[in-house]
Design a protein around this motif. Sequence first.
Motif, PDB file in Angstrom:
ATOM      1  N   ALA A 243       0.836  -1.204   0.000  1.00 40.75           N
ATOM      2  CA  ALA A 243       0.000   0.000   0.000  1.00 40.75           C
ATOM      3  C   ALA A 243       0.873   1.258   0.000  1.00 40.75           C
ATOM      4  O   ALA A 243       0.570   2.236  -0.694  1.00 40.75           O
ATOM      5  N   ARG A 244       1.948   1.225   0.752  1.00 46.56           N
ATOM      6  CA  ARG A 244       2.849   2.383   0.771  1.00 46.56           C
ATOM      7  C   ARG A 244       3.515   2.571  -0.593  1.00 46.56           C
ATOM      8  O   ARG A 244       3.690   3.692  -1.067  1.00 46.56           O
ATOM      9  N   PHE A 245       3.879   1.450  -1.216  1.00 50.72           N
ATOM     10  CA  PHE A 245       4.476   1.532  -2.556  1.00 50.72           C
ATOM     11  C   PHE A 245       3.462   2.079  -3.568  1.00 50.72           C
ATOM     12  O   PHE A 245       3.801   2.927  -4.408  1.00 50.72           O
ATOM     13  N   GLU A 246       2.220   1.613  -3.477  1.00 48.08           N
ATOM     14  CA  GLU A 246       1.185   2.091  -4.404  1.00 48.08           C
ATOM     15  C   GLU A 246       0.990   3.600  -4.260  1.00 48.08           C
ATOM     16  O   GLU A 246       0.796   4.308  -5.255  1.00 48.08           O
ATOM     17  N   ARG A 248       3.303   5.728  -3.408  1.00 40.12           N
ATOM     18  CA  ARG A 248       4.457   6.375  -4.002  1.00 40.12           C
ATOM     19  C   ARG A 248       4.357   6.346  -5.528  1.00 40.12           C
ATOM     20  O   ARG A 248       4.662   7.324  -6.204  1.00 40.12           O
ATOM     21  N   ILE A 249       3.899   5.235  -6.067  1.00 39.77           N
ATOM     22  CA  ILE A 249       3.689   5.142  -7.517  1.00 39.77           C
ATOM     23  C   ILE A 249       2.634   6.157  -7.964  1.00 39.77           C
ATOM     24  O   ILE A 249       2.768   6.800  -9.011  1.00 39.77           O
ATOM     25  N   PHE A 252       4.233   9.512  -8.399  1.00 44.80           N
ATOM     26  CA  PHE A 252       4.925   9.592  -9.699  1.00 44.80           C
ATOM     27  C   PHE A 252       3.900   9.766 -10.818  1.00 44.80           C
ATOM     28  O   PHE A 252       4.080  10.578 -11.729  1.00 44.80           O
ATOM     29  N   ARG A 253       2.826   8.992 -10.760  1.00 42.03           N
ATOM     30  CA  ARG A 253       1.768   9.078 -11.777  1.00 42.03           C
ATOM     31  C   ARG A 253       1.207  10.499 -11.848  1.00 42.03           C
ATOM     32  O   ARG A 253       1.072  11.063 -12.936  1.00 42.03           O
TER      33      ARG A 253
END
Lengths: 280, 280
Positions: A243-246, A248-249, A252-253
Amino acid sequence: MRIGTLTIVGVGLIGGSIGLAARRVGLADCILGTGRNAASLETARRLGRVDEVVLGLGDAVRRADVAVFCTPVDAIAGQVVESACGCKEGTLLTDAGSTKADILRALDGRLPHGVDFVGSHPLAGSEKQGPEHATADLFVGRLAIVTPTRATSDAAVARTVQFWQALGARVRLMSPEEHDRALALTSHLPHLVASALAGLLPPELRDLAATGFRDTTRIAAGDPGLWTAIFAHNRDAVREALARFEDRIAAFRDALDTADRLGLADLLTQAKKVRDALGS
Amino acid sequence: MRIGTLTIVGVGLIGGSIGLAARRVGLADCILGTGRNAASLETARRLGRVDEVVLGLGDAVRRADVAVFCTPVDAIAGQVVESACGCKEGTLLTDAGSTKADILRALDGRLPHGVDFVGSHPLAGSEKQGPEHATADLFVGRLAIVTPTRATSDAAVARTVQFWQALGARVRLMSPEEHDRALALTSHLPHLVASALAGLLPPELRDLAATGFRDTTRIAAGDPGLWTAIFAHNRDAVREALARFEDRIAAFRDALDTADRLGLADLLTQAKKVRDALGS
């Protein structure tokens, strides 16, 4: 530290490297190897990873003063319970599994009196598998995490720490839950991300995958069975890390969608700082 | 192929390696280095990456038979236009930029008669920067992509192919748009993903970031300025690649949320197949 008989359950890359490292420093009088794969065990013996092969798990662990389980995380607890009942008093059992809380919960109250299990996880390894890739210095300078619980005696924890130190590792103590949350972020999430990325590459673009793509996806070559078990064992912490990675992505998006060069530069700069601090 | 004067614009890792490789094979009678950073140019000359430093871009390119622009992608087109007007007939201009379509669009119809620009992108590099990290074999066995358009003459394309081959590279021809879509997936997306992952690591977990984390995030150490420009230049293709990655991450998320071990194992197995096919 000096061990009479050291039993290694599962003599692959990690187990084989423990055997080689223990031999090099003269840690044990006798090193036994056991596991399910007779051919792999015979390879391990022939290549000098262990002194002797014992096909029965119970027989091998019963003879041990220290036994270390280097099998997949979903096999460890069952094998420990199965083999611990025959152990002599004072036997130390430990492991090298990539998850800890599930294993320790499964063992709670199920060990005979006088037999200790202390969870361990040496942060060493490779996408390669099998005893033929084992090396005596796999643990040198690496971190081994040891995870005491309320059930583990101080003396058993101290012996476990000495065991990994004897193989060249630095040791850090953490609770099993703290270990699992940390490794979800530093190991399990990277494996998931590398696999997601690798899976996108069509065969016709293989030739265009240079160093960057190769580095970023290298660990996706790891064994799918082992990793499925790791994800299943540490599901909640991995979902949290994901969830933390999502998030961060998504940042960027957003920066890409809105052509926000400053925002993108900030994200890249912060990542570079973290990566630079790690060294090569 | 034999070049009278080879001019390298931007003598960092790539430009410096071109100089070294060209010297090793005796490709040019004279290798000039130019760029904005006088100190870096002087280092490049002292380390033998170029024979001579020329501070003025126009002066350096005017003397060239072949000039190769190894500057950030958002600087290349402007520098080419600025310096091409003084070039003698038959001069070949090329570059080493990580994006192609934007650069070629910006140059369309803006070159003097008899001067050709052919876009190139050697798939070699490193997270390291600067002429001190240059090596003569950086391109050996690597792929260099050359991107002809309707505006480029066959002779100029052939010379560009020979140039990279002389430095040891294999060459593949692609259209600029095809190049950008492919590299979005094989290079730009991995950089974004590695950066997203690196940015999540808190300082207290640095010690737990082992080989897997380090490999997966290595390229996040790249220069944020260079990469911001690459993302800006190739925004549409990167957004498309990112959308495909987000779909794949969502598939992992679903498998984790529903404890779908078979689904997870399928995703990991497919990724391993792709990664194994790439080799180390």
